[in-house]
Design a protein around this motif. Structure first.
Motif, PDB file in Angstrom:
ATOM      1  N   ASP A  74       0.842  -1.192   0.000  1.00 11.82           N
ATOM      2  CA  ASP A  74       0.000   0.000   0.000  1.00 11.82           C
ATOM      3  C   ASP A  74       0.878   1.243   0.000  1.00 11.82           C
ATOM      4  N   ILE A  75       0.452   2.257  -0.742  1.00  9.11           N
ATOM      5  CA  ILE A  75       1.237   3.483  -0.871  1.00  9.11           C
ATOM      6  C   ILE A  75       0.339   4.678  -0.575  1.00  9.11           C
ATOM      7  N   ASP A  76       0.763   5.523   0.369  1.00  7.99           N
ATOM      8  CA  ASP A  76       0.034   6.746   0.678  1.00  7.99           C
ATOM      9  C   ASP A  76       0.383   7.830  -0.335  1.00  7.99           C
ATOM     10  N   VAL A  77      -0.628   8.598  -0.724  1.00  2.41           N
ATOM     11  CA  VAL A  77      -0.456   9.680  -1.690  1.00  2.41           C
ATOM     12  C   VAL A  77      -0.852  10.988  -1.019  1.00  2.41           C
ATOM     13  N   LEU A 108       3.146  14.110   4.872  1.00  2.17           N
ATOM     14  CA  LEU A 108       4.255  13.163   4.999  1.00  2.17           C
ATOM     15  C   LEU A 108       4.307  12.580   6.406  1.00  2.17           C
ATOM     16  N   THR A 109       4.169  13.425   7.404  1.00  2.00           N
ATOM     17  CA  THR A 109       4.245  12.935   8.780  1.00  2.00           C
ATOM     18  C   THR A 109       3.012  12.122   9.166  1.00  2.00           C
ATOM     19  N   ALA A 110       1.905  12.311   8.441  1.00  2.00           N
ATOM     20  CA  ALA A 110       0.701  11.524   8.717  1.00  2.00           C
ATOM     21  C   ALA A 110       0.708  10.185   7.990  1.00  2.00           C
ATOM     22  N   ALA A 111       1.570  10.042   7.001  1.00  2.00           N
ATOM     23  CA  ALA A 111       1.616   8.819   6.204  1.00  2.00           C
ATOM     24  C   ALA A 111       2.178   7.658   7.021  1.00  2.00           C
ATOM     25  N   ALA A 112       1.853   6.443   6.589  1.00  2.00           N
ATOM     26  CA  ALA A 112       2.334   5.254   7.282  1.00  2.00           C
ATOM     27  C   ALA A 112       3.030   4.277   6.347  1.00  2.00           C
ATOM     28  N   SER A 113       2.882   4.437   5.042  1.00  2.00           N
ATOM     29  CA  SER A 113       3.453   3.492   4.088  1.00  2.00           C
ATOM     30  C   SER A 113       4.964   3.698   3.960  1.00  2.00           C
ATOM     31  N   ASP A 114       5.659   2.656   3.526  1.00  2.00           N
ATOM     32  CA  ASP A 114       7.116   2.751   3.353  1.00  2.00           C
ATOM     33  C   ASP A 114       7.490   3.721   2.243  1.00  2.00           C
ATOM     34  N   VAL A 115       6.712   3.720   1.159  1.00  2.00           N
ATOM     35  CA  VAL A 115       6.911   4.654   0.048  1.00  2.00           C
ATOM     36  C   VAL A 115       5.746   5.629   0.030  1.00  2.00           C
ATOM     37  N   VAL A 116       6.054   6.908  -0.160  1.00  2.00           N
ATOM     38  CA  VAL A 116       5.029   7.948  -0.175  1.00  2.00           C
ATOM     39  C   VAL A 116       5.101   8.712  -1.489  1.00  2.00           C
ATOM     40  N   CYS A 117       3.928   8.984  -2.070  1.00  2.00           N
ATOM     41  CA  CYS A 117       3.839   9.809  -3.269  1.00  2.00           C
ATOM     42  C   CYS A 117       3.260  11.174  -2.906  1.00  2.00           C
ATOM     43  N   PHE A 118       3.560  12.141  -3.737  1.00  2.00           N
ATOM     44  CA  PHE A 118       2.976  13.472  -3.620  1.00  2.00           C
ATOM     45  C   PHE A 118       2.382  13.838  -4.978  1.00  2.00           C
ATOM     46  N   MET A 119       1.253  14.520  -4.977  1.00  2.00           N
ATOM     47  CA  MET A 119       0.721  15.080  -6.217  1.00  2.00           C
ATOM     48  C   MET A 119      -0.326  16.130  -5.883  1.00  2.00           C
ATOM     49  N   ASP A 120      -0.534  17.055  -6.821  1.00  2.00           N
ATOM     50  CA  ASP A 120      -1.546  18.085  -6.631  1.00  2.00           C
ATOM     51  C   ASP A 120      -2.940  17.473  -6.735  1.00  2.00           C
ATOM     52  N   ALA A 121      -3.896  18.155  -6.129  1.00  2.00           N
ATOM     53  CA  ALA A 121      -5.274  17.661  -6.108  1.00  2.00           C
ATOM     54  C   ALA A 121      -6.161  18.399  -7.102  1.00  2.00           C
ATOM     55  N   ASP A 122      -5.566  19.071  -8.091  1.00  2.00           N
ATOM     56  CA  ASP A 122      -6.326  19.942  -8.989  1.00  2.00           C
ATOM     57  C   ASP A 122      -6.688  19.311 -10.330  1.00  2.00           C
ATOM     58  N   ALA A 123      -6.411  18.019 -10.502  1.00  2.00           N
ATOM     59  CA  ALA A 123      -6.717  17.270 -11.727  1.00  2.00           C
ATOM     60  C   ALA A 123      -5.776  17.589 -12.880  1.00  2.00           C
ATOM     61  N   SER A 124      -4.677  18.293 -12.613  1.00  2.00           N
ATOM     62  CA  SER A 124      -3.700  18.548 -13.669  1.00  2.00           C
ATOM     63  C   SER A 124      -2.786  17.345 -13.895  1.00  2.00           C
ATOM     64  N   LEU A 125      -2.821  16.389 -12.990  1.00  2.00           N
ATOM     65  CA  LEU A 125      -2.037  15.167 -13.094  1.00  2.00           C
ATOM     66  C   LEU A 125      -2.955  13.973 -12.880  1.00  2.00           C
TER      67      LEU A 125
END
Length: 219
Positions: free
Chosen positions: A2-5, A67-84
């Motif tokens: 599982d990966i947190d985003v 990031l500090t709230a995440a629990a997965s070993d690998v963490v992703c980041f992305m914008d929430a604006d639908a541009s990605l």
């Protein structure tokens, strides 16, 4: 696995249903509400995301809270604006999961209808060239979709809480000897107006934050 985003969010009620609905299996959204007034937090929670409130305004503040709230070993980041497109997250996190890289950034490829003003593209290109010279990392875009190890990212000790956060992440990772890579991702028409690249003022503010980060790391 599982990966947190982590998704920094400021008034993205229009975009969230599409974004959260396209998360691949095994990816879980942590939407960090940074003071939205349009019900974004409620919508995100109803769609199954973990919602974290970060009252201190700032892109870096929201990213780091996620990031500090995440629990997965690998963490992703992305914008929430639908541009990605969240469906392309595996392209970015794959090398981190396999151990081929410590940090991977999504290199944005402009698609029809997407808005990426000339002033923003020029500033991004200059910054990427500076990073290549300074770090040796083969980067062409300081894009918002990225992935890294959670414990390792926390261990970098990032201090910027504004628009310099993504730049500081790359600089500190390079200083720590991480393998840094990039993967192509589509850059799509976003929902609403960008808080950064949509205006010259926003772009200049981001550039100012990044210059301060560069100056601190050089010192």
């Amino acid at each position: 696995m599982d990966i947190d985003v982590v998704m920094p969010c400021l008034n993205e009620a229009e975009a969230l249903p599409w974004v959260l609905g396209r998360l691949p299996r095994g990816f879980h959204a942590i939407v960090v509400d940074n003071g939205s007034a349009d019900g974004s937090a409620k919508i995100a929670a109803e769609l199954g995301a973990t919602v974290v409130s970060e009252p201190r305004r700032g892109f870096g503040a929201a990213c780091h809270a996620g990031l500090t709230a995440a629990a997965s070993d690998v963490v992703c980041f992305m914008d929430a604006d639908a541009s990605l497109d969240p469906e392309q997250l595996p392209r970015v996190c794959g090398p981190v999961v396999s151990g081929a890289a410590g940090l991977v950034l999504g290199r944005r490829v402009l698609r029809p209808g997407a808005s990426w003003p000339v002033h923003a593209r020029l500033g991004n290109a200059v910054l990427a060239a500076t990073l290549r010279r300074r770090t040796g990392a083969p980067l062409h875009d300081l894009g918002p979709m990225r992935a890294g190890g959670r414990r390792e990212l926390i261990g970098l000790g990032l201090v910027d809480r504004r628009f310099g956060y993504p730049l500081e992440m790359v600089l500190r990772a390079a200083e720590a000897g991480w393998r840094i890579g990039e993967a192509e991702v589509d850059y799509l028409p976003r929902k609403g107006r960008s808080k950064v690249t949509g205006t010259v003022r926003g772009t200049l503010r981001a550039i100012g934050d990044m210059r301060r980060v560069m100056a601190r790391r050089a010192g």
